[in-house]
Design a protein around this motif. Structure first.
Motif, PDB file in Angstrom:
ATOM      1  N   VAL A 143      -2.724   8.499 -37.406  1.00  0.00           N
ATOM      2  CA  VAL A 143      -2.012   7.319 -36.831  1.00  0.00           C
ATOM      3  C   VAL A 143      -2.199   6.693 -37.977  1.00  0.00           C
ATOM      4  CG1 VAL A 143      -2.923   6.965 -34.799  1.00  0.00           C
ATOM      5  CG2 VAL A 143      -4.463   5.722 -36.948  1.00  0.00           C
ATOM      6  N   ALA A 144      -0.816   5.406 -38.490  1.00  0.00           N
ATOM      7  CA  ALA A 144      -0.208   4.949 -39.415  1.00  0.00           C
ATOM      8  C   ALA A 144      -1.589   4.402 -39.633  1.00  0.00           C
ATOM      9  CB  ALA A 144       0.952   4.296 -39.924  1.00  0.00           C
ATOM     10  N   ARG A 145      -2.053   3.312 -40.854  1.00  0.00           N
ATOM     11  CA  ARG A 145      -2.909   2.588 -41.502  1.00  0.00           C
ATOM     12  C   ARG A 145      -2.114   1.240 -41.978  1.00  0.00           C
ATOM     13  NH1 ARG A 145      -8.452   3.644 -41.733  1.00  0.00           N
ATOM     14  NH2 ARG A 145      -8.032   4.948 -44.317  1.00  0.00           N
ATOM     15  N   PHE A 146      -2.452  -0.178 -41.580  1.00  0.00           N
ATOM     16  CA  PHE A 146      -2.125  -1.516 -42.652  1.00  0.00           C
ATOM     17  C   PHE A 146      -2.676  -2.074 -43.451  1.00  0.00           C
ATOM     18  CE2 PHE A 146       1.738   0.060 -39.374  1.00  0.00           C
ATOM     19  CZ  PHE A 146       2.855   0.118 -40.765  1.00  0.00           C
ATOM     20  N   GLY A 147      -2.398  -2.728 -44.264  1.00  0.00           N
ATOM     21  CA  GLY A 147      -3.976  -3.394 -44.745  1.00  0.00           C
ATOM     22  C   GLY A 147      -2.743  -4.830 -45.317  1.00  0.00           C
ATOM     23  N   PHE A 148      -3.730  -6.063 -45.546  1.00  0.00           N
ATOM     24  CA  PHE A 148      -2.571  -6.533 -45.957  1.00  0.00           C
ATOM     25  C   PHE A 148      -3.351  -7.811 -47.019  1.00  0.00           C
ATOM     26  CE2 PHE A 148      -1.873  -6.223 -41.697  1.00  0.00           C
ATOM     27  CZ  PHE A 148      -0.248  -5.236 -41.615  1.00  0.00           C
ATOM     28  N   ILE A 149      -2.434  -7.657 -48.242  1.00  0.00           N
ATOM     29  CA  ILE A 149      -3.323  -8.472 -49.635  1.00  0.00           C
ATOM     30  C   ILE A 149      -2.839 -10.126 -49.163  1.00  0.00           C
ATOM     31  CG2 ILE A 149      -3.881  -8.888 -51.835  1.00  0.00           C
ATOM     32  CD1 ILE A 149      -4.721  -5.846 -51.815  1.00  0.00           C
ATOM     33  N   VAL A 150      -3.109 -11.431 -49.162  1.00  0.00           N
ATOM     34  CA  VAL A 150      -2.941 -12.707 -49.398  1.00  0.00           C
ATOM     35  C   VAL A 150      -3.860 -13.114 -50.400  1.00  0.00           C
ATOM     36  CG1 VAL A 150      -1.544 -14.072 -48.517  1.00  0.00           C
ATOM     37  CG2 VAL A 150      -1.404 -12.167 -47.194  1.00  0.00           C
ATOM     38  N   SER A 151      -2.967 -13.198 -51.291  1.00  0.00           N
ATOM     39  CA  SER A 151      -4.363 -14.047 -52.277  1.00  0.00           C
ATOM     40  C   SER A 151      -3.861 -15.367 -52.667  1.00  0.00           C
ATOM     41  CB  SER A 151      -4.301 -13.262 -53.365  1.00  0.00           C
ATOM     42  OG  SER A 151      -2.465 -14.405 -54.007  1.00  0.00           O
ATOM     43  N   VAL A 162      -4.317 -22.404 -44.668  1.00  0.00           N
ATOM     44  CA  VAL A 162      -3.388 -22.116 -42.989  1.00  0.00           C
ATOM     45  C   VAL A 162      -2.488 -21.720 -44.111  1.00  0.00           C
ATOM     46  CG1 VAL A 162      -1.842 -23.868 -42.031  1.00  0.00           C
ATOM     47  CG2 VAL A 162      -4.641 -24.261 -42.573  1.00  0.00           C
ATOM     48  N   THR A 163      -1.853 -21.911 -44.419  1.00  0.00           N
ATOM     49  CA  THR A 163      -0.757 -20.685 -44.958  1.00  0.00           C
ATOM     50  C   THR A 163      -0.813 -19.160 -45.465  1.00  0.00           C
ATOM     51  OG1 THR A 163      -0.089 -23.102 -46.086  1.00  0.00           O
ATOM     52  CG2 THR A 163       1.314 -20.785 -46.944  1.00  0.00           C
ATOM     53  N   ARG A 164      -1.794 -18.967 -45.888  1.00  0.00           N
ATOM     54  CA  ARG A 164      -1.908 -17.089 -46.096  1.00  0.00           C
ATOM     55  C   ARG A 164      -2.591 -17.373 -45.024  1.00  0.00           C
ATOM     56  NH1 ARG A 164      -5.705 -19.243 -50.164  1.00  0.00           N
ATOM     57  NH2 ARG A 164      -7.697 -18.903 -48.537  1.00  0.00           N
ATOM     58  N   ASN A 165      -2.903 -17.543 -43.511  1.00  0.00           N
ATOM     59  CA  ASN A 165      -3.407 -16.664 -42.023  1.00  0.00           C
ATOM     60  C   ASN A 165      -1.755 -16.919 -41.793  1.00  0.00           C
ATOM     61  OD1 ASN A 165      -6.157 -16.471 -42.255  1.00  0.00           O
ATOM     62  ND2 ASN A 165      -6.721 -18.454 -42.392  1.00  0.00           N
ATOM     63  N   THR A 166      -1.217 -17.690 -41.717  1.00  0.00           N
ATOM     64  CA  THR A 166       0.276 -17.724 -41.113  1.00  0.00           C
ATOM     65  C   THR A 166       0.957 -16.588 -41.520  1.00  0.00           C
ATOM     66  OG1 THR A 166       0.243 -20.417 -40.281  1.00  0.00           O
ATOM     67  CG2 THR A 166       1.975 -19.136 -41.086  1.00  0.00           C
ATOM     68  N   ILE A 167       1.036 -16.216 -42.926  1.00  0.00           N
ATOM     69  CA  ILE A 167       1.798 -15.165 -43.756  1.00  0.00           C
ATOM     70  C   ILE A 167       0.902 -13.823 -42.777  1.00  0.00           C
ATOM     71  CG2 ILE A 167       2.475 -14.095 -45.664  1.00  0.00           C
ATOM     72  CD1 ILE A 167       3.714 -16.232 -45.681  1.00  0.00           C
ATOM     73  N   ARG A 168      -0.368 -13.781 -42.955  1.00  0.00           N
ATOM     74  CA  ARG A 168      -1.043 -12.753 -42.339  1.00  0.00           C
ATOM     75  C   ARG A 168      -0.526 -12.270 -41.082  1.00  0.00           C
ATOM     76  NH1 ARG A 168      -6.096 -13.647 -43.871  1.00  0.00           N
ATOM     77  NH2 ARG A 168      -5.660 -13.160 -46.295  1.00  0.00           N
ATOM     78  N   ILE A 195       0.365  -3.992 -47.911  1.00  0.00           N
ATOM     79  CA  ILE A 195       1.983  -5.145 -47.560  1.00  0.00           C
ATOM     80  C   ILE A 195       1.174  -5.774 -48.222  1.00  0.00           C
ATOM     81  CG2 ILE A 195       2.834  -6.429 -47.443  1.00  0.00           C
ATOM     82  CD1 ILE A 195       3.071  -4.303 -44.719  1.00  0.00           C
ATOM     83  N   ARG A 196       1.260  -6.203 -50.233  1.00  0.00           N
ATOM     84  CA  ARG A 196       0.663  -7.625 -50.657  1.00  0.00           C
ATOM     85  C   ARG A 196       1.783  -9.337 -50.692  1.00  0.00           C
ATOM     86  NH1 ARG A 196       1.059  -8.684 -57.018  1.00  0.00           N
ATOM     87  NH2 ARG A 196       2.044  -7.116 -56.521  1.00  0.00           N
TER      88      ARG A 196
END
Length: 112
Positions: free
Chosen positions: A41-49, A56-62, A84-85
């Protein structure tokens, strides 16, 4: 929401994908796509610095990025490892712009 098997959880997986994967830059995101032969399966990860904004903004973007990836999951090839960064401009982007960035890169790099 992405299921547990569709998420990158280890730091070494993130690092390997960012270092060895192909890169696609958008206006609000940078997408790295790597290939792992052992996963079905495809696996995704997210980087929001912190540069993106407050917690609040970072969690919304994530959450927005997760929703876009869950929607695009059927069209992504199996065994792909995707990170995805979010760039600081993602804080002011609306959902449609984020979606367009991510979908464009996934179609170019990780299409089935």
């Amino acid at each position: 929401m992405l299921a547990k098997p569709n998420r990158l959880t280890r730091g070494s997986d993130y690092k390997a994908t960012v270092r060895r994967g192909s890169r696609c830059a958008g206006t609000h995101t940078v997408t790295y796509v790597g290939r792992t032969g052992d996963q079905a399966v495809a696996r995704f990860g997210f980087i929001v610095s912190r540069q993106v904004g407050s917690a609040v903004t970072r969690n919304t973007i994530r959450r927005r990025l997760k929703a876009v990836c869950a929607e695009a999951l059927p069209s992504v090839r199996g065994g792909a490892s995707i990170v995805i960064r979010a760039l600081p401009s993602a804080a002011t982007a609306d959902f449609a712009d984020l979606r367009a960035d991510v979908i464009r890169c996934l179609e170019r790099k990780a299409a089935a």
